[in-house]
Design an enzyme around this catalytic site. Sequence first.
Site, PDB file in Angstrom:
ATOM      1  N   LYS A  12      26.033  35.024  26.671  1.00 16.93           N
ATOM      2  CA  LYS A  12      25.061  34.073  26.152  1.00 16.93           C
ATOM      3  C   LYS A  12      25.714  33.301  25.005  1.00 16.93           C
ATOM      4  O   LYS A  12      26.120  33.895  24.008  1.00 16.93           O
ATOM      5  CB  LYS A  12      23.820  34.803  25.636  1.00 16.93           C
ATOM      6  CG  LYS A  12      22.634  33.889  25.384  1.00 16.93           C
ATOM      7  CD  LYS A  12      22.146  33.250  26.670  1.00 16.93           C
ATOM      8  CE  LYS A  12      20.649  33.110  26.741  1.00 16.93           C
ATOM      9  NZ  LYS A  12      20.207  32.618  28.049  1.00 16.93           N
ATOM     10  N   THR A  60      21.958  37.676  30.412  1.00 14.47           N
ATOM     11  CA  THR A  60      22.265  36.929  29.187  1.00 14.47           C
ATOM     12  C   THR A  60      21.030  36.796  28.309  1.00 14.47           C
ATOM     13  O   THR A  60      21.150  36.689  27.085  1.00 14.47           O
ATOM     14  CB  THR A  60      22.845  35.540  29.514  1.00 14.47           C
ATOM     15  OG1 THR A  60      21.878  34.751  30.191  1.00 14.47           O
ATOM     16  CG2 THR A  60      24.104  35.661  30.357  1.00 14.47           C
ATOM     17  N   ARG A 178      52.089   8.346   1.193  1.00 14.43           N
ATOM     18  CA  ARG A 178      50.976   8.092   2.104  1.00 14.43           C
ATOM     19  C   ARG A 178      49.800   8.995   1.769  1.00 14.43           C
ATOM     20  O   ARG A 178      49.943  10.009   1.069  1.00 14.43           O
ATOM     21  CB  ARG A 178      51.397   8.322   3.557  1.00 14.43           C
ATOM     22  CG  ARG A 178      51.720   9.779   3.887  1.00 14.43           C
ATOM     23  CD  ARG A 178      51.888  10.009   5.373  1.00 14.43           C
ATOM     24  NE  ARG A 178      52.163  11.420   5.663  1.00 14.43           N
ATOM     25  CZ  ARG A 178      52.177  11.935   6.892  1.00 14.43           C
ATOM     26  NH1 ARG A 178      51.942  11.174   7.941  1.00 14.43           N
ATOM     27  NH2 ARG A 178      52.428  13.220   7.086  1.00 14.43           N
ATOM     28  N   GLN A 221      53.196  19.299   9.670  1.00 11.61           N
ATOM     29  CA  GLN A 221      53.724  20.573  10.173  1.00 11.61           C
ATOM     30  C   GLN A 221      54.238  21.439   9.024  1.00 11.61           C
ATOM     31  O   GLN A 221      53.995  22.654   8.987  1.00 11.61           O
ATOM     32  CB  GLN A 221      54.853  20.317  11.177  1.00 11.61           C
ATOM     33  CG  GLN A 221      54.399  19.762  12.511  1.00 11.61           C
ATOM     34  CD  GLN A 221      54.371  18.243  12.558  1.00 11.61           C
ATOM     35  OE1 GLN A 221      54.185  17.586  11.527  1.00 11.61           O
ATOM     36  NE2 GLN A 221      54.547  17.683  13.749  1.00 11.61           N
ATOM     37  N   HIS A 249      44.412   9.738  10.116  1.00 12.82           N
ATOM     38  CA  HIS A 249      45.282   8.661   9.663  1.00 12.82           C
ATOM     39  C   HIS A 249      44.559   7.686   8.742  1.00 12.82           C
ATOM     40  O   HIS A 249      43.426   7.274   9.003  1.00 12.82           O
ATOM     41  CB  HIS A 249      45.827   7.890  10.867  1.00 12.82           C
ATOM     42  CG  HIS A 249      46.638   8.730  11.803  1.00 12.82           C
ATOM     43  ND1 HIS A 249      47.808   9.351  11.425  1.00 12.82           N
ATOM     44  CD2 HIS A 249      46.451   9.067  13.108  1.00 12.82           C
ATOM     45  CE1 HIS A 249      48.313  10.018  12.443  1.00 12.82           C
ATOM     46  NE2 HIS A 249      47.495   9.864  13.474  1.00 12.82           N
TER      47      HIS A 249
END
Length: 293
Positions: A12, A60, A178, A221, A249
């Site tokens: 469920k 369920t 950035r 990363q 971005h």
Amino acid sequence: MTVRLGDNQYGKAETHVVRVTKGGPKGSVHDIKDMTVSVMLAGDFAATHLTGDNSKVVPTDSQKNAVFALAKDSPIGEIEDFALRLAHQFVRDHASVQRARVSIQEQSWVRITAGGKPHPHAFERSGSEKRLTSVTCTRDSEWVVSGVTDLTLLKTTGSEFWGYPKDRYTTLPETQDRVLATAVDARWRYAGQGVDWAAAHAETRRLIVETFATKHSLSLQQTLFAMGEAVLEARPEVAEIRFAMPNKHHFVVDLRPFGLENDNEVFYASDRPYGLIEGSVTREGAEPADQAW
């Protein structure tokens, strides 16, 4: 041609339960726990697939009812505690269930301040971030994976991206300055039991957030690994941590046509397409536990 039944499970999904706990004078002070609970069971269920024999199938609907009943029957505690109790109950009560997985998303609410005082029973939702846990129990083992999702982080500098290979499709300019923004989905596996779940969650989250803020980033990363490394170095109860991090971005708008310079002050925030960075950081010597995930 031989055809056979492969791996299977059922359950469920997304039972939304809100538990009000009443305390204080005459039960006038309330606390709430807002959880979305999903149950998945695996075991001796081949017959229902192959012949339609449902004699071993836990409905369920019964799973949903168990969530509500257990929420009333005992204090919720931390979501890890509730998930463990629920998963153990399915394995204990039904011989056909060989593995129970209970996953919970918790939505946080904070008490409203009214007249300079915390209101006893009024709350406001505290954003999109959710606390997670996924508990897997078999007859002789159990694993706890906890985490956070939609943890949205941004820093306006302290991030670079350059030195990547260029080909005929490359249009992205290199940058030494950035905006770095992401919505962290982090899940960490505990090495065992006897953990202070609330403290472990709070500290792991703090380490993720602080590392994002303070680590000068040459790529998302690199930031991912640094966050995982910080958690594993500081929290011995965590065996492994996995991340999924979209790169939200922010592009510098070219204002030169209007006679204006834009020194990383005005950005276009693009919601899609986006880069998606995924990775795991594992403690050396940690026992593998593929079933936990």
